[in-house]
Design an enzyme around this catalytic site. Structure first.
Site, short mmCIF file in Angstrom:
data_model
loop_
_atom_site.label_atom_id
_atom_site.label_comp_id
_atom_site.label_asym_id
_atom_site.label_seq_id
_atom_site.Cartn_x
_atom_site.Cartn_y
_atom_site.Cartn_z
N ALA A 281 0.82 -1.22 0.00
CA ALA A 281 0.00 0.00 0.00
C ALA A 281 0.85 1.27 0.00
CB ALA A 281 -0.94 -0.01 1.20
N CYS A 341 -6.60 -0.76 13.95
CA CYS A 341 -7.10 -1.87 14.78
C CYS A 341 -6.06 -2.26 15.83
CB CYS A 341 -7.50 -3.05 13.91
SG CYS A 341 -6.16 -3.72 12.93
N1 SAH Z 1 -10.85 -3.20 4.73
C1 SAH Z 1 -10.99 -4.64 4.77
C2 SAH Z 1 -10.11 -5.30 5.80
C3 SAH Z 1 -8.65 -4.98 5.66
S1 SAH Z 1 -7.63 -6.01 6.63
C4 SAH Z 1 -12.46 -5.00 4.97
O1 SAH Z 1 -13.27 -4.11 5.11
O2 SAH Z 1 -12.78 -6.18 4.96
C5 SAH Z 1 -6.03 -5.50 6.14
C6 SAH Z 1 -5.62 -5.96 4.75
O3 SAH Z 1 -4.34 -5.40 4.49
C7 SAH Z 1 -5.46 -7.45 4.56
O4 SAH Z 1 -6.26 -7.88 3.50
C8 SAH Z 1 -3.98 -7.66 4.21
O5 SAH Z 1 -3.77 -8.66 3.23
C9 SAH Z 1 -3.60 -6.30 3.68
N2 SAH Z 1 -2.19 -5.92 3.80
C10 SAH Z 1 -1.30 -6.21 4.77
N3 SAH Z 1 -0.14 -5.59 4.55
C11 SAH Z 1 -0.29 -4.88 3.40
C12 SAH Z 1 0.57 -4.01 2.64
N4 SAH Z 1 1.81 -3.75 3.05
N5 SAH Z 1 0.08 -3.47 1.53
C13 SAH Z 1 -1.19 -3.71 1.12
N6 SAH Z 1 -2.03 -4.52 1.78
C14 SAH Z 1 -1.58 -5.10 2.91
#
Ligand code: SAH
Length: 397
Positions: A281, A341
């Site tokens: 991200a 979270c």
């Molecule tokens: N917004 C979602 C939940 C997100 S949970 C909902 O409403 O259901 C966090 C997410 O971040 C997970 O899917 C995980 O795979 C992702 N994630 C973890 N590290 C990340 C990174 N460095 N870059 C992008 N995504 C990442």
């Protein structure tokens, strides 16, 4: 199983104020850790007593953990077995039935529902359980029987792969406790349907905690360009597309998550307006900013950046950085939704880091809504720190 006839655990002199005042935990340094107490097996049902012998309640005891005693019932004579558990499950079910029209929600939120160490998520007639303490592990056969009596689920998945289990000396295991489930189980939320993977998906398969936030954020998406960083199964992204967003870009680092998101877009008839890409991200947000991309709404719901108190100083910088990068992608007048979270980051700290990140991006704005998890994640009033989810919705100038 009558706890009162078996183990007795005593508090140290003067250590009864908190439990006496309604708090459900006694810490190990508050317990008289004498030979008999130390010899009790982790998870033993026991009564808790003041030094003078007065009983304070019945619960489970683990001599090896910081949270040593978890009070289940203030009546020290209560028998913690199938019937007691069924009564608590029924109360939790009654609350959800009043709150939600459809059987898709967190049914049990541990101490919030008076069931320490137990999380239960409901997917229609399928339940996913997470047992996080040795005490609840010992009671698990009774929990399963109580669940059958109260909800008669077709299948029960045990997702015993949480980090909390290691601290309790419990092994990691994912298995069916009852019946079988398909690779995809539908979650119905806000008139949409999302496929969930209950055995290998993240957490219990679906982040029910963001339900209200997804609905609120989606309602602002009409006609705009939406970015959903950390999109998982497309909860925010697909809801935004269905609410009328012109285009939605979802980013996640996990291929299985992106597969779920793509299926969700298809299932809800919005695949043509949704793009899901794999990436980190932070890197993707930087790339989009450098390319001059702008969005009317950016949602960023990352995994916990702070997983322990030790990580607080370093991890909290992640929220500042995320706010900076995400805010820089919002067009003037657009919206930014951020979530944390992390248990150890409270609402004030999260808001401060967000403000600092926005300032670094040279952007002003206003908090339109500060919220957290939905009503199916009730908080025990004596454990306000268990309200782990903090969310901010800002309009960015
Ligand atoms: N917004 C979602 C939940 C997100 S949970 C909902 O409403 O259901 C966090 C997410 O971040 C997970 O899917 C995980 O795979 C992702 N994630 C973890 N590290 C990340 C990174 N460095 N870059 C992008 N995504 C990442």
């Amino acid at each position: 199983m009558t706890a009162s006839s078996t183990a007795r655990v005593f508090l140290r002199p003067g250590a009864d104020r908190r439990v006496g005042g309604g708090h459900p935990w006694a810490y190990s340094n508050e317990i008289r850790m004498d030979e008999p107490a130390r010899a009790l097996a982790p998870g033993t049902l026991a009564t808790l007593h003041r030094t003078d012998g007065k009983p304070l309640g019945v619960g489970t005891f683990n001599p090896h953990t910081l949270i040593a005693f978890r009070v289940f019932d203030r009546d020290a004579h209560a028998t913690i077995g199938r019937d007691w558990l069924a009564a608590r499950l029924q109360a939790a079910l009654d609350l959800r039935t009043r709150l939600y029209a459809e059987p898709f929600y967190r049914l049990v939120h541990a101490e919030g529902d008076g069931l320490p160490g137990l999380v239960l998520d409901r997917y229609g007639d399928v339940m996913v359980a997470q047992v996080n303490t040795a005490g609840m592990e010992a009671l698990w056969p009774h929990v399963l029987a109580a669940l059958d009596a109260v909800c008669a689920p077709r299948a029960v998945v045990l997702r015993n792969d949480s980090r909390a289990r290691a601290a309790e000396g419990l092994p990691t295991a994912v298995r069916m406790a009852k019946g079988q489930v398909d690779e995809r189980v539908p979650v119905r939320e806000g008139g949409l349907v999302f496929p969930a993977d209950l055995l290998t998906g993240q957490k219990t398969g679906w982040y029910y905690d963001q339900r209200d936030n997804r609905a609120f954020v989606a309602a602002l998406a009409r006609g705009g360009r939406v970015l959903d960083a950390y999109c998982y199964g497309g909860g925010f992204a697909v809801a935004a597309a269905r609410a009328g967003a012109e285009s939605v870009l979802g980013i996640d680092s996990s291929d299985p998550a992106l597969a779920l998101a793509g299926e969700a877009a298809e299932a809800n008839g919005v695949a043509a307006r949704c793009t899901f890409t794999r990436g980190d991200a932070f890197a993707e947000l930087e790339r989009l900013a450098a390319a001059g991309e702008r969005f009317s709404l950016v949602a960023a719901d990352p995994p916990a950046f702070v997983r322990s108190r030790k990580e607080l100083k370093s991890g909290v910088k992640g929220y500042r950085k995320l706010a900076r990068l995400a805010a820089s992608l919002v067009e003037p007048g657009g919206f930014l939704f951020l979530a944390s979270c992390s248990h150890n980051v409270d609402a004030d700290l999260f808001a401060a880091e967000t403000a600092a990140g926005m300032a670094r991006a040279g952007r002003g704005g206003r908090i339109v809504r500060a919220a957290g998890a939905g009503a199916d994640h009730p908080v025990n009033p004596w454990l306000p720190e268990t309200a782990y989810l903090k969310t901010l919705l800002l309009q960015v100038d």
